[in-house]
Design a protein around this motif. Structure first.
Motif, PDB file in Angstrom:
ATOM      1  N   LYS A  50       0.828  -1.229   0.000  1.00  0.00           N
ATOM      2  CA  LYS A  50       0.000   0.000   0.000  1.00  0.00           C
ATOM      3  C   LYS A  50       0.852   1.266   0.000  1.00  0.00           C
ATOM      4  CE  LYS A  50      -4.097  -2.099   1.944  1.00  0.00           C
ATOM      5  NZ  LYS A  50      -3.695  -3.343   2.575  1.00  0.00           N
ATOM      6  N   ILE A  51       1.939   1.215  -0.759  1.00  0.00           N
ATOM      7  CA  ILE A  51       2.758   2.415  -0.945  1.00  0.00           C
ATOM      8  C   ILE A  51       2.104   3.222  -2.065  1.00  0.00           C
ATOM      9  CG2 ILE A  51       5.056   3.235  -1.678  1.00  0.00           C
ATOM     10  CD1 ILE A  51       5.147   1.858   1.026  1.00  0.00           C
ATOM     11  N   TYR A 100      13.539   8.889  -2.368  1.00  0.00           N
ATOM     12  CA  TYR A 100      12.174   8.356  -2.258  1.00  0.00           C
ATOM     13  C   TYR A 100      11.117   9.460  -2.258  1.00  0.00           C
ATOM     14  CZ  TYR A 100      14.981   4.447  -0.382  1.00  0.00           C
ATOM     15  OH  TYR A 100      15.922   3.485  -0.184  1.00  0.00           O
ATOM     16  N   SER A 101      11.515  10.689  -1.880  1.00  0.00           N
ATOM     17  CA  SER A 101      10.502  11.749  -1.770  1.00  0.00           C
ATOM     18  C   SER A 101      10.501  12.682  -2.989  1.00  0.00           C
ATOM     19  CB  SER A 101      10.712  12.560  -0.491  1.00  0.00           C
ATOM     20  OG  SER A 101      11.979  13.179  -0.516  1.00  0.00           O
ATOM     21  N   THR A 102      11.226  12.270  -4.049  1.00  0.00           N
ATOM     22  CA  THR A 102      11.340  13.119  -5.241  1.00  0.00           C
ATOM     23  C   THR A 102       9.994  13.692  -5.694  1.00  0.00           C
ATOM     24  OG1 THR A 102      13.103  11.665  -5.950  1.00  0.00           O
ATOM     25  CG2 THR A 102      12.248  13.149  -7.633  1.00  0.00           C
ATOM     26  N   TYR A 103       8.957  12.858  -5.697  1.00  0.00           N
ATOM     27  CA  TYR A 103       7.658  13.309  -6.239  1.00  0.00           C
ATOM     28  C   TYR A 103       6.663  13.692  -5.142  1.00  0.00           C
ATOM     29  CZ  TYR A 103       9.879  11.462 -10.338  1.00  0.00           C
ATOM     30  OH  TYR A 103      10.791  11.240 -11.328  1.00  0.00           O
ATOM     31  N   THR A 104       7.183  14.115  -4.012  1.00  0.00           N
ATOM     32  CA  THR A 104       6.315  14.624  -2.937  1.00  0.00           C
ATOM     33  C   THR A 104       6.806  16.029  -2.596  1.00  0.00           C
ATOM     34  OG1 THR A 104       7.676  13.988  -1.045  1.00  0.00           O
ATOM     35  CG2 THR A 104       6.263  12.278  -1.959  1.00  0.00           C
ATOM     36  N   ASN A 105       6.030  16.716  -1.755  1.00  0.00           N
ATOM     37  CA  ASN A 105       6.494  18.034  -1.307  1.00  0.00           C
ATOM     38  C   ASN A 105       7.206  17.940   0.037  1.00  0.00           C
ATOM     39  OD1 ASN A 105       5.485  19.460  -3.458  1.00  0.00           O
ATOM     40  ND2 ASN A 105       3.409  19.439  -2.579  1.00  0.00           N
ATOM     41  N   LEU A 106       7.494  16.740   0.461  1.00  0.00           N
ATOM     42  CA  LEU A 106       8.101  16.579   1.784  1.00  0.00           C
ATOM     43  C   LEU A 106       9.562  16.990   1.730  1.00  0.00           C
ATOM     44  CD1 LEU A 106       6.380  13.192   2.522  1.00  0.00           C
ATOM     45  CD2 LEU A 106       5.937  15.359   3.693  1.00  0.00           C
ATOM     46  N   ARG A 107       9.968  17.684   2.783  1.00  0.00           N
ATOM     47  CA  ARG A 107      11.340  18.184   2.814  1.00  0.00           C
ATOM     48  C   ARG A 107      12.132  17.477   3.912  1.00  0.00           C
ATOM     49  NH1 ARG A 107      11.451  24.349   3.394  1.00  0.00           N
ATOM     50  NH2 ARG A 107       9.740  24.543   1.934  1.00  0.00           N
ATOM     51  N   SER A 108      13.372  17.151   3.606  1.00  0.00           N
ATOM     52  CA  SER A 108      14.218  16.525   4.628  1.00  0.00           C
ATOM     53  C   SER A 108      15.586  17.197   4.630  1.00  0.00           C
ATOM     54  CB  SER A 108      14.385  15.033   4.323  1.00  0.00           C
ATOM     55  OG  SER A 108      14.951  14.863   3.046  1.00  0.00           O
ATOM     56  N   THR A 109      16.277  17.091   5.752  1.00  0.00           N
ATOM     57  CA  THR A 109      17.663  17.576   5.781  1.00  0.00           C
ATOM     58  C   THR A 109      18.477  16.735   6.750  1.00  0.00           C
ATOM     59  OG1 THR A 109      19.033  19.569   5.796  1.00  0.00           O
ATOM     60  CG2 THR A 109      17.535  19.316   7.645  1.00  0.00           C
ATOM     61  N   VAL A 110      19.791  16.854   6.600  1.00  0.00           N
ATOM     62  CA  VAL A 110      20.702  16.087   7.448  1.00  0.00           C
ATOM     63  C   VAL A 110      21.537  17.069   8.258  1.00  0.00           C
ATOM     64  CG1 VAL A 110      22.511  14.323   7.447  1.00  0.00           C
ATOM     65  CG2 VAL A 110      20.864  14.396   5.577  1.00  0.00           C
ATOM     66  N   LEU A 138       7.543   8.280   4.941  1.00  0.00           N
ATOM     67  CA  LEU A 138       7.129   9.208   3.877  1.00  0.00           C
ATOM     68  C   LEU A 138       5.644   9.037   3.571  1.00  0.00           C
ATOM     69  CD1 LEU A 138      10.218   8.910   1.530  1.00  0.00           C
ATOM     70  CD2 LEU A 138       9.434  10.989   2.675  1.00  0.00           C
ATOM     71  N   GLN A 139       5.226   7.771   3.540  1.00  0.00           N
ATOM     72  CA  GLN A 139       3.826   7.484   3.239  1.00  0.00           C
ATOM     73  C   GLN A 139       2.893   8.120   4.272  1.00  0.00           C
ATOM     74  OE1 GLN A 139       2.595   5.047   0.916  1.00  0.00           O
ATOM     75  NE2 GLN A 139       0.502   5.182   1.664  1.00  0.00           N
ATOM     76  N   LEU A 140       3.230   7.945   5.555  1.00  0.00           N
ATOM     77  CA  LEU A 140       2.391   8.510   6.625  1.00  0.00           C
ATOM     78  C   LEU A 140       2.365  10.035   6.537  1.00  0.00           C
ATOM     79  CD1 LEU A 140       3.476   6.192   9.616  1.00  0.00           C
ATOM     80  CD2 LEU A 140       1.187   6.298   8.581  1.00  0.00           C
ATOM     81  N   LEU A 141       3.529  10.632   6.274  1.00  0.00           N
ATOM     82  CA  LEU A 141       3.581  12.098   6.203  1.00  0.00           C
ATOM     83  C   LEU A 141       2.874  12.609   4.957  1.00  0.00           C
ATOM     84  CD1 LEU A 141       7.238  12.828   7.372  1.00  0.00           C
ATOM     85  CD2 LEU A 141       5.132  13.050   8.670  1.00  0.00           C
TER      86      LEU A 141
END
Ligand code: AMP
Length: 413
Positions: free
Chosen positions: A7-8, A98-108, A60-63
């Motif tokens: 269910k991704i 994995y988040s290329t096609y989402t608007n979710l932002r991440s940083t390290v 990512l899915q939950l967010l």
């Protein structure tokens, strides 16, 4: 099973398809549904099993399913703690992919580099934060990061985290997050101390064990060479000239040892790079890049610097020094023979390391294949003897002849 069965949703499916993932790995099959159902999970899995995606995809899915509108500003909803900078960067790269096609932002965020640029990124807001514990606490002290909205807290490589003495920092970070969050703990091995940490931080966790900490792949030929400490460098050169070919990692226990061996190998004309904790972040990244792209074929590393780094298709691992913790041996040699390939693990054991090899053999329930016929045996009685062959009259070293005949028998050479 496919990722669709897990269910991704589409944007993530598209990104992982582009990354070349056809089907979920075992750890992904087991972990993703549990994480999507908001369970706490303890996972025993090594690098190479696909464990990063096992937590990154469901996060990512939950967010993605409950994204904030951009107006609200982004808040850290998922926090991933990693013991080393390299691992943190690698996890960060995976999230970006994995988040290329989402608007979710991440940083390290990690230590040993400018804090100011990290503050700037945090100010703009991120959904997913991947951090080493020390720098995260620094930034929190300076009021640059807010962990009040964390919904999922991930502890990656928990056993290494404890080995590196980060347990108090990890507990501090955990207390800065809301108590009602979901917690995921990933560890290559689950020794007693990790178990204790899991009991302290997780609520009735589900357990997944995809790589029991005792197993070494059947595809790895595990060889041991008993050798005086002073002759290890010569033995290493001898094997590099005659036996070990391809893309290899040599493990040493200390940073000093890494530097010393690197100098010797460079002097002998080998293309070598090294990574250890005293090298700058940029130098470590550069070394890894050169090694991954095969510009350099030999990488010398300490355990801490190399832990968790994903390098495909290594031909051999050399344990120049034996690790004092037997599980470390399992991690080290697990870097070869991935994805059905074969590999060789060469282990050098000096007189003072015999107890380490015993402990390793006990853990893996296997005797290493001892190579006796090499030019630097530990037992002086076994030194190569020069004698004259009756038939040919040619001189040869008894030991060397055996090496040649052994080579025929042990074809993985
Ligand atoms: P990890 O154990 O997270 O370090 O992942 C090891 C390697 O496997 C990385 O190069 C990942 O990109 C890759 N990987 C993870 N999941 C999959 C999958 N389902 N199919 C193919 N490759 C994968």
């Amino acid at each position: 099973m496919s990722f669709k069965d897990l269910k991704i949703n589409k944007p993530i499916l598209r990104a992982i398809a582009e990354a070349g993932y056809d089907n979920p790995t075992l750890v992904q099959e087991k972990a993703i549904p549990l994480i999507l159902n908001r369970n706490d999970v303890v996972v025993s899995a090594q690098t190479g099993t696909g464990k990063t995606a096992a937590f990154a995809l469901p996060i990512l899915q939950l967010l993605f399913d409950k994204q904030d509108t951009p107006k609200k500003g982004k808040k850290v909803k998922a926090l991933i703690i990693s013991p080393t900078r390299e691992l943190a960067l690698q996890i960060g790269e995976n999230f970006k992919t994995y988040s290329t096609y989402t608007n979710l932002r991440s940083t390290v965020i990690y230590g040993g580099t400018s804090i100011e640029s990290q503050k700037e990124v945090l100010k703009k807001g991120v959904d997913i934060l991947i951090a080493t514990p020390g720098r995260l606490l620094d930034l929190h002290k300076q009021d640059c990061v807010n962990l009040d909205y964390v919904e999922t807290f991930v502890l990656d490589e928990a056993d290494l985290m404890l080995d590196m003495g980060f347990v108090d920092d990890v507990k501090k970070v955990e207390r800065l997050c809301p108590s009602s969050k979901q917690t995921l703990l990933f560890s290559a091995t689950i020794p007693y101390k990790v178990e204790q940490l899991a009991n302290a931080l997780l609520e009735a966790p589900h357990r997944i064990d995809v790589t029991p900490n005792k197993t070494t792949s059947k595809n790895i030929h595990q060889l041991a060479y008993y050798v005086p400490k002073r002759n290890k460098i010569e033995l290493c050169l001898h094997l590099l000239r005659n036996t070990i070919k391809g893309h290899i990692i040599i493990f040493r226990r200390t940073k000093f040892g890494v530097d010393k061996l690197e100098k010797t190998l460079l002097k002998n004309g080998y293309k070598v790079d090294s990574i250890h904790g005293d090298k700058s972040q940029t130098a470590r990244q550069e070394a890894l890049k050169r090694f991954k792209s095969k510009d350099v074929t030999i990488l010398i590393a300490t355990d801490v610097a190399a832990r968790g780094i994903d390098i495909d298709a290594l031909d051999a691992v050399v344990n120049f020094d034996l690790p004092s913790v037997p599980e470390t041996y399992v991690h080290r040699i697990g870097r070869t023979a991935r994805a059905g390939h074969t590999g060789v693990a060469h282990t050098f054991c000096s007189a003072d390391e015999k107890n380490y090899i015993k402990a390793i053999q006990q853990l893996i329930q296997l005797q290493l294949d001892v190579i006796e016929d090499h030019p630097y045996p530990l037992d002086p009685k076994a030194k190569p003897i020069i004698h004259t062959s009756k038939k040919t009259g040619s001189k040869h070293k008894k030991g060397r002849k055996s090496v040649a005949s052994k080579k025929k028998k042990k074809r993985w050479y």
